[in-house]
Write an enzyme that holds these catalytic residues in place. Sequence first.
Site, PDB file in Angstrom:
ATOM      1  N   ASN A  89       0.797  -1.231   0.000  1.00 10.71           N
ATOM      2  CA  ASN A  89       0.000   0.000   0.000  1.00 10.71           C
ATOM      3  C   ASN A  89       0.828   1.279   0.000  1.00 10.71           C
ATOM      4  OD1 ASN A  89      -2.473   1.738   1.064  1.00 10.71           O
ATOM      5  ND2 ASN A  89      -0.841   1.977   2.572  1.00 10.71           N
ATOM      6  N   SER A 151      -4.420   2.567  -8.665  1.00  6.74           N
ATOM      7  CA  SER A 151      -5.177   3.820  -8.560  1.00  6.74           C
ATOM      8  C   SER A 151      -5.982   4.041  -9.832  1.00  6.74           C
ATOM      9  CB  SER A 151      -4.215   4.994  -8.382  1.00  6.74           C
ATOM     10  OG  SER A 151      -4.887   6.222  -8.591  1.00  6.74           O
ATOM     11  N   TYR A 163       3.180   9.192 -11.326  1.00  6.91           N
ATOM     12  CA  TYR A 163       2.244   8.391 -10.519  1.00  6.91           C
ATOM     13  C   TYR A 163       1.422   7.455 -11.407  1.00  6.91           C
ATOM     14  CZ  TYR A 163      -1.320   7.673  -6.824  1.00  6.91           C
ATOM     15  OH  TYR A 163      -2.177   7.146  -5.890  1.00  6.91           O
ATOM     16  N   ALA A 165       2.169   6.313 -14.372  1.00  4.89           N
ATOM     17  CA  ALA A 165       3.039   5.262 -14.929  1.00  4.89           C
ATOM     18  C   ALA A 165       3.260   4.165 -13.885  1.00  4.89           C
ATOM     19  CB  ALA A 165       4.376   5.863 -15.355  1.00  4.89           C
TER      20      ALA A 165
HETATM   21  P1  NAP Z   1      -0.905   8.496   2.803  1.00  5.92           P
HETATM   22  O1  NAP Z   1      -1.999   8.962   3.693  1.00  5.92           O
HETATM   23  O2  NAP Z   1       0.097   9.487   2.319  1.00  5.92           O
HETATM   24  O3  NAP Z   1      -0.162   7.279   3.490  1.00  5.92           O
HETATM   25  C1  NAP Z   1       0.899   6.633   2.860  1.00  5.92           C
HETATM   26  C2  NAP Z   1       1.752   5.950   3.895  1.00  5.92           C
HETATM   27  O4  NAP Z   1       2.854   5.324   3.208  1.00  5.92           O
HETATM   28  C3  NAP Z   1       2.360   6.934   4.903  1.00  5.92           C
HETATM   29  O5  NAP Z   1       2.216   6.414   6.190  1.00  5.92           O
HETATM   30  C4  NAP Z   1       3.806   6.993   4.469  1.00  5.92           C
HETATM   31  O6  NAP Z   1       4.720   7.212   5.540  1.00  5.92           O
HETATM   32  C5  NAP Z   1       4.044   5.609   3.911  1.00  5.92           C
HETATM   33  N1  NAP Z   1       5.198   5.595   3.021  1.00  5.92           N
HETATM   34  C6  NAP Z   1       5.514   6.502   2.068  1.00  5.92           C
HETATM   35  N2  NAP Z   1       6.660   6.172   1.468  1.00  5.92           N
HETATM   36  C7  NAP Z   1       7.103   5.032   2.059  1.00  5.92           C
HETATM   37  C8  NAP Z   1       8.243   4.220   1.883  1.00  5.92           C
HETATM   38  N3  NAP Z   1       9.178   4.514   0.969  1.00  5.92           N
HETATM   39  N4  NAP Z   1       8.365   3.108   2.657  1.00  5.92           N
HETATM   40  C9  NAP Z   1       7.446   2.816   3.603  1.00  5.92           C
HETATM   41  N5  NAP Z   1       6.343   3.561   3.815  1.00  5.92           N
HETATM   42  C10 NAP Z   1       6.166   4.666   3.062  1.00  5.92           C
HETATM   43  O7  NAP Z   1      -1.512   7.827   1.488  1.00  5.92           O
HETATM   44  P2  NAP Z   1      -2.910   7.075   1.264  1.00  5.92           P
HETATM   45  O8  NAP Z   1      -3.852   8.049   0.671  1.00  5.92           O
HETATM   46  O9  NAP Z   1      -3.301   6.293   2.465  1.00  5.92           O
HETATM   47  O10 NAP Z   1      -2.476   6.117   0.079  1.00  5.92           O
HETATM   48  C11 NAP Z   1      -2.157   4.750   0.291  1.00  5.92           C
HETATM   49  C12 NAP Z   1      -2.033   4.067  -1.063  1.00  5.92           C
HETATM   50  O11 NAP Z   1      -3.256   4.226  -1.794  1.00  5.92           O
HETATM   51  C13 NAP Z   1      -0.941   4.694  -1.947  1.00  5.92           C
HETATM   52  O12 NAP Z   1      -0.313   3.661  -2.692  1.00  5.92           O
HETATM   53  C14 NAP Z   1      -1.721   5.598  -2.862  1.00  5.92           C
HETATM   54  O13 NAP Z   1      -1.047   5.831  -4.069  1.00  5.92           O
HETATM   55  C15 NAP Z   1      -2.995   4.789  -3.058  1.00  5.92           C
HETATM   56  N6  NAP Z   1      -4.141   5.572  -3.477  1.00  5.92           N
HETATM   57  C16 NAP Z   1      -4.624   6.577  -2.700  1.00  5.92           C
HETATM   58  C17 NAP Z   1      -5.717   7.291  -3.138  1.00  5.92           C
HETATM   59  C18 NAP Z   1      -6.313   8.400  -2.325  1.00  5.92           C
HETATM   60  O14 NAP Z   1      -7.222   9.057  -2.846  1.00  5.92           O
HETATM   61  N7  NAP Z   1      -5.885   8.642  -1.106  1.00  5.92           N
HETATM   62  C19 NAP Z   1      -6.322   6.977  -4.360  1.00  5.92           C
HETATM   63  C20 NAP Z   1      -5.807   5.946  -5.126  1.00  5.92           C
HETATM   64  C21 NAP Z   1      -4.719   5.233  -4.673  1.00  5.92           C
HETATM   65  P3  NAP Z   1       5.253   8.683   5.919  1.00  5.92           P
HETATM   66  O15 NAP Z   1       4.057   9.408   6.407  1.00  5.92           O
HETATM   67  O16 NAP Z   1       6.306   8.442   6.932  1.00  5.92           O
HETATM   68  O17 NAP Z   1       5.800   9.246   4.621  1.00  5.92           O
END
Ligand code: NAP
Length: 253
Positions: A89, A151, A163, A165
């Site tokens: 994730n 996504s 993103y 890609a």
């Molecule tokens: P988020 O709130 O930013 O949470 C992402 C988490 O991943 C954070 O805790 C972050 O830690 C951690 N992280 C980032 N880089 C990392 C790394 N290199 N190694 C380990 N952990 C890492 O994002 P989210 O919205 O929950 O998104 C989660 C997933 O869903 C992502 O893959 C995102 O692309 C996908 N997604 C989200 C949405 C949306 O609308 N939110 C839509 C489609 C897909 P830190 O805080 O320490 O950086």
Amino acid sequence: MELKGKVIVVTGAGQGLGLNTSLALAARGASLALVDLDEEHLANAVKLCEEAGAQARSYKADVASESDVERLFTEVVSDFGALDGTVNNAGITRDGLLVKAKDGKIIKKMDIKEWQTVIDVNLTGVFLCAREAAARMIELGRPGVIINISSISRAGNFGQTNYAAAKAGVAAMTVTWAKELARYGIRVAAIAPGFVNTPMVASMNPHALEKLEGGIPLKRLAHPDEIAHTAVFLFENDYVTGRVMEVDGGLRI
Ligand code: NAP
């Protein structure tokens, strides 16, 4: 897969979708290996999973680092004595146009660093975690489930060259691995969320967000629990593999 007693790794578990998914899995009796970069967030996630009645441990690891990911999965198997699933994730955004021009002059180009950082975390990170998870599951001789978070942007989205890609790559790897790993009893599926109410989306410009919500047929962002619910479904339904589940309120971009 019956989740009770199963050992599941969740990356990016400190907040947002990763945290909600971990809590949904904890509520069904899974044991959680919670992975993130932020130790404070991790400590909170462990506490919340334990309050939900689950066994949980935290692992500080960068999913983009091969040595971190190899160490992570070795430690999880050593700590829990098992590995049944992973939710890949962790993800980031570094949005920007490919090229920005004014009056015929280029004023900004997407920096190679903005490209590479997103590819490293969102594409290579998923590759490394799935590779190590699959290797450990095969060595342990156990069936397993790998869930990748893609996504809606995988179709191509304005301002998201890097993103989009990466997320298209995640969808393609999901289908590839489902074909390669079925013989070992490992299922692989992905979720392609639309826009979800998490810290990642909260950082968007409020006007852009309002406009975006207006264009979603269901007229609202997804709640993180609605994505977590889909992850639980993918774990529990033994006939799903090689598919990308769209959970986007009907939005097409
Ligand atoms: P988020 O709130 O930013 O949470 C992402 C988490 O991943 C954070 O805790 C972050 O830690 C951690 N992280 C980032 N880089 C990392 C790394 N290199 N190694 C380990 N952990 C890492 O994002 P989210 O919205 O929950 O998104 C989660 C997933 O869903 C992502 O893959 C995102 O692309 C996908 N997604 C989200 C949405 C949306 O609308 N939110 C839509 C489609 C897909 P830190 O805080 O320490 O950086």
